[in-house]
Every structure is written in structure tokens, then in C-alpha cells.
Design an enzyme around this catalytic site. Structure first.
Site, mmCIF file in Angstrom:
data_model
loop_
_atom_site.group_PDB
_atom_site.id
_atom_site.type_symbol
_atom_site.label_atom_id
_atom_site.label_comp_id
_atom_site.label_asym_id
_atom_site.label_seq_id
_atom_site.Cartn_x
_atom_site.Cartn_y
_atom_site.Cartn_z
ATOM 1 N N ASN A 1 -4.021 6.303 2.776
ATOM 2 C CA ASN A 1 -3.377 4.989 2.699
ATOM 3 C C ASN A 1 -4.411 3.938 3.070
ATOM 4 O OD1 ASN A 1 -2.273 3.183 5.282
ATOM 5 N ND2 ASN A 1 -1.233 2.733 3.371
ATOM 6 N N HIS B 1 2.764 12.094 -0.001
ATOM 7 C CA HIS B 1 2.273 10.738 -0.284
ATOM 8 C C HIS B 1 3.220 10.062 -1.262
ATOM 9 C CE1 HIS B 1 -0.354 7.751 -2.361
ATOM 10 N NE2 HIS B 1 -1.046 7.729 -1.233
ATOM 11 N N MET C 1 0.830 -1.195 0.000
ATOM 12 C CA MET C 1 0.000 0.000 0.000
ATOM 13 C C MET C 1 0.869 1.251 0.000
ATOM 14 S SD MET C 1 -3.208 -0.766 2.498
ATOM 15 C CE MET C 1 -4.334 -2.111 2.111
ATOM 16 N N CYS C 2 0.216 2.390 -0.081
ATOM 17 C CA CYS C 2 0.901 3.674 -0.087
ATOM 18 C C CYS C 2 1.390 4.037 1.310
ATOM 19 C CB CYS C 2 -0.050 4.754 -0.588
ATOM 20 S SG CYS C 2 -0.869 4.353 -2.144
ATOM 21 N N GLN C 3 2.150 5.117 1.380
ATOM 22 C CA GLN C 3 2.516 5.692 2.664
ATOM 23 C C GLN C 3 2.281 7.192 2.616
ATOM 24 O OE1 GLN C 3 5.980 4.597 4.836
ATOM 25 N NE2 GLN C 3 5.994 2.490 4.095
#
Length: 353
Positions: free
Chosen positions: A109, A77, A1-3
Site C-alpha cells: 500500500n 489486498h 490508495m489500496c489496503q
């Protein structure tokens, strides 16, 4: 996933140190290589940078890392695409919109199943009191994140004719965030940073891990304040002795998906927490926000909707449907308390990790 990364400051501060470590996770120390973005408040303006190159390799990210822009409020992001095209710049966070003459920005996120079918025949998902007639903000890209951001703004626009007080805004955002999660608690991972002025940053956390993954997606924060010490980044060999570059009036809150430094105290937000950051400090109750409003750091705008009623009428109307304890919270006289809709939701939550 994103951070995600956020900073909220008591005095204007550059973000070079934290961003230098954070961008390493975009291809060097981690695999978040599907673009990056940054939104920086400068007075009433919002300066944004987005790129679909990995943050660790992007010449633009390198330039920003060495450009000491000072701000009271920023979010960033790094993307690991799970919805929407990985190479489409329209899907890169942070997303930005204007409402009531105020610049809003948002990054996320996780996974929000309620907003995962953007563009299908079911139309736009609504939150709060919003109806089809209230749609002002619509997604440009294909992510659940941008769709949720637009739904939050449309719900706020349907609720208020002009910028609300911070206690009102806190309570409404709290309810909207829990509405995003409601009925999909086990499937939803929802960690949000929402900037709504040069002073104010909201952080909401509904953490979790995807099925079959041991990667925990949550939100952590640390407060850098006197007496300052040396901080050492986790993702690169770089440290700063903040006692040499700060003053006694400096204070910075750093909020991120995973701790950035080895030797600072990081606090993990609990499931369902909504924090409002102001001058580098977190506030967890609507009533806590009242004194910030009185000090002149509420939402400031000259906007007023045509034929809208006076803001005092809005508060009176809101009070007419509230129990006395809620009225006291709105007026900043109640020491604590949680909106009953949120309390009901919290009784059904999963155990905290």
C-alpha cells in the site's frame, strides 16, 4: 490508495471473519474497487485468488468468504489503482514468485517513487548488491509494487546462495526496505506484507498521506489470544465470540491498513518498523528470530545453488565483515540493536503521525 490484510497464526485458522469485513472496503464501505487478491499458505504450497472485480461484488470473493480454508499464514489486498491499468489482472496483488524452492508473496500500500517508472528506458531498479547479472525476477504488470517485490527478491538472490537464517533474512530485508525509502522519505508511502513460508510473515511500515489528502496510510496489528472475547467488525454488522470457537493454543495476529474491529486493541506500527510474525507474535529484532530458527520454523528448502559454498561458510564470511556486536546479533546472543545503516536512516526520518 489500496489496503492490505495479513494473518499469522499459532494454529491453523480460517480467515472468514476478518476477510468478510475487509472485502467490504472494496466498494461498500470504501472505494477500493480496482480488484482484489488473496494468498494462502498450505504447507509448502501457496493458493492464490485474484480478480479485477470489486471485492464487495466479486462472486469469487463471496465464495472465498464462505470457504473456511485453514492456514498459518495469509495476505490479502484490495486495490485502488494509482499505477498501471485499473482493469489489468496482471496488476492485482498479491504477487507471487518462487525462489530457492520456496513460495514468496507480496502486497503493498502506498507510493514508491524509485519504482514508479517501470518499463522506461532506465531499466530495472536494483537493490542491495544486485547487478544486471543477478536479475532473475522481473515484473509482469506495470505497478511500482511488483517492481519493488522483484527487486527485493533479486537482491536476496544476489546476497545468498541458499535460504538464509531468519536473523540474516530479517537484517537484509530491513536494509532493503530502508533503501527503498532512502532519499525519497517525504514522497514515499511504503506499507508491505511479505510472506516467505507457511510460518513467516514480514510487515514493514513507512506510513503517510498524499499531498492534499487526509487519508492516513499505515499498518496496524492486533493479537487475538486467550482469554478470547467478542470482536465486532467496523465495516459490517457482524461479530464473533472467539471464546466459543477457539482453543487455549490458538493465537492470531491480524495486520491491516486500518483497524477492522471496534472493540479490540490495535497497535499502529511506527515509521520504519519491520516486524516478523511467527505463530501469531511480532518480533522486532534480528536476534529475536534466532530461537524460531532453532525450533525448526526457518526457511526450509532442499535447494542449493550449483557450486555454492556451504551455509556455514556463508555465515563465517558474513561474520568476517561484521563488528563483534553484529556477530553476537547474528548468533542470537545480543538482546537488541539496529543495523547501523538503518540507524542512520532513522535519524533522518519525518516525525511519526
Amino acid at each position: 490508495m489500496c489496503q492490505i490484510l495479513g494473518m499469522n497464526c499459532a494454529e491453523k485458522t480460517d480467515f472468514c471473519f476478518s476477510f468478510a469485513g475487509f472485502r467490504q472496503r472494496g466498494g461498500n464501505s470504501d472505494k477500493h474497487t480496482d480488484g482484489w487478491g488473496l494468498a494462502i499458505y498450505e504447507g509448502r504450497a501457496l493458493r492464490t485468488f485474484i480478480d479485477n472485480l470489486p471485492a464487495a461484488e466479486s462472486p469469487l470473493a463471496e465464495m472465498v468468504s464462505n470457504y473456511p480454508i485453514k492456514t498459518l499464514n495469509m495476505i490479502s489486498h484490495i486495490r485502488y489503482a494509482t499505477q498501471g491499468s485499473a482493469c489489468d489482472l496482471a496488476n492485482v496483488h498479491p504477487f507471487q514468485r518462487e525462489m530457492w524452492g520456496i513460495q514468496w508473496c507480496f502486497c503493498h500500500n502506498g507510493d514508491m517513487p524509485k519504482f514508479s517508472n517501470i518499463g522506461d528506458s532506465s531499466g530495472y531498479r536494483m537493490l542491495g548488491k544486485a547487478t544486471d547479472d543477478d536479475i532473475v525476477h522481473t515484473p509482469v504488470g506495470d505497478t511500482d509494487s511488483e517492481a519493488a517485490f522483484c527487486a527485493i527478491l533479486n537482491a536476496l538472490n544476489a546476497e545468498f546462495d541458499s535460504p538464509p537464517s531468519l536473523p540474516e533474512l530479517y537484517k537484509t530485508i530491513q536494509c532493503l526496505c530502508h533503501e527503498i525509502v532512502a532519499g525519497e522519505e517525504a514522497e514515499t508511502i511504503c506499507n508491505i506484507l511479505l510472506g516467505c513460508s507457511q510460518y513467516t510473515l514480514f510487515a514493514f511500515s513507512w506510513p503517510g498521506a498524499r499531498p492534499g489528502s487526509d487519508v492516513w496510510n499505515g499498518l496496524y496489528y492486533t493479537i487475538r489470544q486467550p482469554p478470547f472475547t467478542t470482536a465486532e467488525l467496523i465495516d459490517m454488522n457482524y461479530s464473533v465470540d472467539f471464546s466459543e470457537v477457539t482453543t487455549t493454543t490458538d493465537r492470531v495476529a491480524v495486520i491491516t491498513t486500518k483497524p477492522l474491529t471496534k472493540n479490540e486493541r490495535w497497535v499502529e506500527m511506527k515509521r520504519g518498523d519491520l516486524l516478523m510474525f511467527d505463530k501469531g507474535l511480532p518480533y522486532s529484532q534480528a536476534s529475536d528470530c534466532a530461537f524460531i530458527e532453532k525450533e525448526g520454523r526457518g526457511l526450509s528448502s532442499t535447494y542449493k545453488r550449483k557450486n555454492s559454498h556451504d551455509s556455514n561458510d556463508s555465515i563465517s564470511s558474513l561474520e568476517s565483515i561484521m563488528v563483534p556486536e553484529e556477530v553476537a546479533m547474528l548468533n542470537g546472543t545480543l538482546a537488541g540493536g539496529v543495523d547501523i545503516r538503518v540507524a542512520e536512516m532513522m535519524n533522518r526520518t519525518l516525525p511519526h503521525h
